[in-house]
Design an enzyme around this catalytic site. Sequence first.
Site, PDB file in Angstrom:
ATOM      1  N   ASP A  69       7.631   5.315  -0.034  1.00 35.63           N
ATOM      2  CA  ASP A  69       8.211   6.662   0.532  1.00 35.63           C
ATOM      3  C   ASP A  69       7.632   6.737   2.078  1.00 35.63           C
ATOM      4  O   ASP A  69       7.758   7.982   2.602  1.00 35.63           O
ATOM      5  CB  ASP A  69       8.023   7.910  -0.018  1.00 35.63           C
TER       6      ASP A  69
ATOM      7  N   ASP B  76      -4.962 -18.065   2.876  1.00 31.71           N
ATOM      8  CA  ASP B  76      -4.675 -19.484   2.419  1.00 31.71           C
ATOM      9  C   ASP B  76      -5.086 -20.371   3.329  1.00 31.71           C
ATOM     10  O   ASP B  76      -4.179 -20.596   4.683  1.00 31.71           O
ATOM     11  CB  ASP B  76      -3.328 -19.401   2.258  1.00 31.71           C
TER      12      ASP B  76
ATOM     13  N   PRO C 228      -5.812  -1.743  -5.414  1.00 31.34           N
ATOM     14  CA  PRO C 228      -6.853  -2.574  -6.164  1.00 31.34           C
ATOM     15  C   PRO C 228      -7.895  -2.929  -4.806  1.00 31.34           C
ATOM     16  O   PRO C 228      -7.605  -2.942  -3.845  1.00 31.34           O
ATOM     17  CB  PRO C 228      -5.983  -3.803  -6.572  1.00 31.34           C
TER      18      PRO C 228
ATOM     19  N   HIS D 160      -1.044 -13.484  -1.100  1.00 37.47           N
ATOM     20  CA  HIS D 160      -2.150 -13.661  -0.258  1.00 37.47           C
ATOM     21  C   HIS D 160      -1.855 -15.298   0.388  1.00 37.47           C
ATOM     22  O   HIS D 160      -3.039 -16.006   0.604  1.00 37.47           O
ATOM     23  CB  HIS D 160      -3.459 -13.662  -1.063  1.00 37.47           C
TER      24      HIS D 160
ATOM     25  N   SER E  76       5.054   7.194   3.161  1.00 39.68           N
ATOM     26  CA  SER E  76       3.889   8.150   3.362  1.00 39.68           C
ATOM     27  C   SER E  76       2.620   7.455   4.122  1.00 39.68           C
ATOM     28  O   SER E  76       1.777   8.246   4.895  1.00 39.68           O
ATOM     29  CB  SER E  76       3.510   8.739   1.974  1.00 39.68           C
TER      30      SER E  76
ATOM     31  N   ASP F 174       4.254 -20.039   0.969  1.00 39.34           N
ATOM     32  CA  ASP F 174       4.508 -21.065  -0.074  1.00 39.34           C
ATOM     33  C   ASP F 174       3.422 -20.938  -1.390  1.00 39.34           C
ATOM     34  O   ASP F 174       2.999 -19.695  -1.618  1.00 39.34           O
ATOM     35  CB  ASP F 174       4.191 -22.601   0.389  1.00 39.34           C
TER      36      ASP F 174
ATOM     37  N   HIS G 293       0.805  -1.084   0.011  1.00 39.87           N
ATOM     38  CA  HIS G 293      -0.043   0.018   0.031  1.00 39.87           C
ATOM     39  C   HIS G 293       0.998   1.265   0.145  1.00 39.87           C
ATOM     40  O   HIS G 293       0.471   2.097  -0.762  1.00 39.87           O
ATOM     41  CB  HIS G 293      -0.865   0.080   1.268  1.00 39.87           C
TER      42      HIS G 293
HETATM   43  C1  HEM Z   1      -4.514  -7.918  -6.690  1.00 34.32           C
HETATM   44  C2  HEM Z   1      -5.007  -7.088  -6.115  1.00 34.32           C
HETATM   45  C3  HEM Z   1      -5.275  -7.208  -4.610  1.00 34.32           C
HETATM   46  C4  HEM Z   1      -6.192  -6.913  -3.790  1.00 34.32           C
HETATM   47  C5  HEM Z   1      -7.899  -6.798  -4.783  1.00 34.32           C
HETATM   48  C6  HEM Z   1      -6.075  -7.134  -2.557  1.00 34.32           C
HETATM   49  C7  HEM Z   1      -7.021  -6.988  -1.593  1.00 34.32           C
HETATM   50  C8  HEM Z   1      -7.024  -7.429  -0.504  1.00 34.32           C
HETATM   51  C9  HEM Z   1      -7.983  -7.352   0.675  1.00 34.32           C
HETATM   52  C10 HEM Z   1      -9.411  -7.007   0.527  1.00 34.32           C
HETATM   53  C11 HEM Z   1      -7.490  -7.909   1.770  1.00 34.32           C
HETATM   54  C12 HEM Z   1      -8.140  -8.003   3.159  1.00 34.32           C
HETATM   55  C13 HEM Z   1      -7.853  -6.900   4.148  1.00 34.32           C
HETATM   56  C14 HEM Z   1      -8.470  -6.941   5.429  1.00 34.32           C
HETATM   57  O1  HEM Z   1      -9.730  -7.238   5.529  1.00 34.32           O
HETATM   58  O2  HEM Z   1      -7.895  -7.003   6.555  1.00 34.32           O
HETATM   59  C15 HEM Z   1      -6.033  -8.237   1.518  1.00 34.32           C
HETATM   60  C16 HEM Z   1      -5.161  -8.797   2.350  1.00 34.32           C
HETATM   61  C17 HEM Z   1      -3.798  -9.049   2.040  1.00 34.32           C
HETATM   62  N1  HEM Z   1      -2.903  -8.601   1.046  1.00 34.32           N
HETATM   63 FE1  HEM Z   1      -3.877  -8.078  -0.613  1.00 34.32          FE
HETATM   64  N2  HEM Z   1      -4.711  -7.360  -2.369  1.00 34.32           N
HETATM   65  C18 HEM Z   1      -4.360  -7.399  -3.617  1.00 34.32           C
HETATM   66  C19 HEM Z   1      -2.955  -7.521  -4.037  1.00 34.32           C
HETATM   67  C20 HEM Z   1      -1.942  -7.770  -3.015  1.00 34.32           C
HETATM   68  C21 HEM Z   1      -0.322  -7.589  -3.172  1.00 34.32           C
HETATM   69  C22 HEM Z   1       0.331  -7.362  -4.549  1.00 34.32           C
HETATM   70  C23 HEM Z   1       0.186  -7.962  -1.971  1.00 34.32           C
HETATM   71  C24 HEM Z   1       1.731  -7.852  -1.951  1.00 34.32           C
HETATM   72  C25 HEM Z   1       2.571  -8.701  -2.454  1.00 34.32           C
HETATM   73  C26 HEM Z   1      -0.877  -8.203  -1.044  1.00 34.32           C
HETATM   74  C27 HEM Z   1      -0.870  -8.839   0.322  1.00 34.32           C
HETATM   75  C28 HEM Z   1      -1.726  -8.928   1.204  1.00 34.32           C
HETATM   76  C29 HEM Z   1      -1.530  -9.485   2.535  1.00 34.32           C
HETATM   77  C30 HEM Z   1      -0.171  -9.928   2.902  1.00 34.32           C
HETATM   78  C31 HEM Z   1      -2.563  -9.381   3.186  1.00 34.32           C
HETATM   79  C32 HEM Z   1      -2.815 -10.043   4.376  1.00 34.32           C
HETATM   80  C33 HEM Z   1      -2.824  -8.629   5.478  1.00 34.32           C
HETATM   81  C34 HEM Z   1      -2.896  -9.131   6.871  1.00 34.32           C
HETATM   82  O3  HEM Z   1      -3.002 -10.322   7.442  1.00 34.32           O
HETATM   83  O4  HEM Z   1      -2.769  -8.346   7.888  1.00 34.32           O
HETATM   84  N3  HEM Z   1      -2.095  -7.879  -1.588  1.00 34.32           N
HETATM   85  N4  HEM Z   1      -5.607  -7.881   0.334  1.00 34.32           N
END
Ligand code: HEM
Length: 331
Positions: A74, A247, A164, A194, A76, A255, A66
């Site tokens: 940066d 997952d 996204p 994810h 921010s 993994d 983010h």
């Molecule tokens: C492809 C588009 C993506 C969408 C639509 C998306 C959306 C989301 C959403 C809705 C959550 C849940 C947030 C919550 O309810 O707390 C989430 C969690 C997460 N996302 Fe994504 N994400 C995307 C791409 C990415 C990318 C590129 C990364 C990092 C390389 C990433 C890493 C994570 C991680 C690690 C979590 C878990 C956070 C936690 O457990 O605190 N996501 N994402």
Amino acid sequence: MAFPLHFLLFPIMITSLPISPIDSKLTVGYYQKTCPNFEKVIRETVTSKQITSPVTAAGTLRLFFHDCFVDGCDASVLIASNSFNKAEREAEINHSLSGDAFDVVTHAKTHLELSCPGIVSCADILAQATRDLVVMVGGPFYNVRLGRKDGMVSKLEHVEGNLPEVKHTVDELVDFFGQRGFSIQEMVALSGGHTIGFSHCKEFSDRLFNFSATTPTDPDIYPKFADKLKEMCANRDKDTSMSAFNDVMTPGKFDNMYYQNLPRGLGLLATDHALVKDPRTKPFVDLYAVNQTAFFHDFAHAMEKLSVFEVKTGRKGEVRRKCDLFNSIKT
Ligand code: HEM
Ligand SMILES: *[C@@H]1O[C@H](CO)[C@@H](O)[C@H](O)[C@H]1NC(C)=O
Ligand SMILES: *[C@@H]1O[C@H](CO)[C@@H](O)[C@H](O)[C@H]1NC(C)=O
Ligand SMILES: *[C@@H]1O[C@H](CO)[C@@H](O)[C@H](O)[C@H]1NC(C)=O
């Protein structure tokens, strides 16, 4: 649940991407002379934080993503709002970023200010901490080039449209990542983030209760999995804290299980599942599902690229004294 801890004993070196002009000032050894303890302090800080709070790795990876996509990597995202300025964090709170991720950066900054005051940027701390945490939960090592400056702007309005969302179609996701210089393959590899962490019910409850005019539940979700999720999210309006692992099979381990889950109907978010349905993204899902080495290789490269996204060097930024405050008050 056990969180396997892979300490940084045998990192696999991944060769660097060609260096583009924008990040030409960033180098892996940036703090070698000015703050020789940098690597050690980050590694020790993230290790103890991850042991006491195993959600730190996922929270930090998401925080970093983010940060980078909103005005570049940066720091921010770390700025606190004040009466003059509603900062990015204001919106980020709606995106439920983990407090542990903010904490780990603050801890590292406090340690570093003692040994080398005014030298290490918050943006570099976040980038390096993310890499160390990914490795610690089993993910690939990649080089983090250093020398980012901390941004001088953090605005709530800059978040909208720069991250996204689960309602996005694959078309929209492809455009969104494409506009930022990321290929479809890189987008699929980064989505493998994810493989750790969790999502709140509101992010996937439409798939359970409000899928279409003809069926409330997405028929692609593995039925027993759908039942469990519905049970868990039954009270989603009253208890907004309920969340599910991204997952479900190996939630704390970095993994390739995320990709193996998707064709089985075990993907959680609509945008996760969409990757296995679209002919442009499915080939990469299939590849990463059978070949973790290929996933790790591509994820590492994509993370190196993400880590230098729109970074600021020289006088385009500053080294903050405190990660949640600009050095001079902004109006
Ligand atoms: C492809 C588009 C993506 C969408 C639509 C998306 C959306 C989301 C959403 C809705 C959550 C849940 C947030 C919550 O309810 O707390 C989430 C969690 C997460 N996302 Fe994504 N994400 C995307 C791409 C990415 C990318 C590129 C990364 C990092 C390389 C990433 C890493 C994570 C991680 C690690 C979590 C878990 C956070 C936690 O457990 O605190 N996501 N994402
Ligand atoms: C975040 O939530 C606050 C309070 O509910 C709201 O005023 C603000 O507009 C939201 N921001 C975004 C970007 O959704
Ligand atoms: C159900 O989905 C429709 C279409 O996406 C949306 O307009 C509506 O607000 C949703 N209803 C609920 C209760 O979430
Ligand atoms: C898996 O991917 C790696 C890296 O791309 C490749 O070198 C290797 O041959 C692949 N393994 C299999 C079994 O296809």
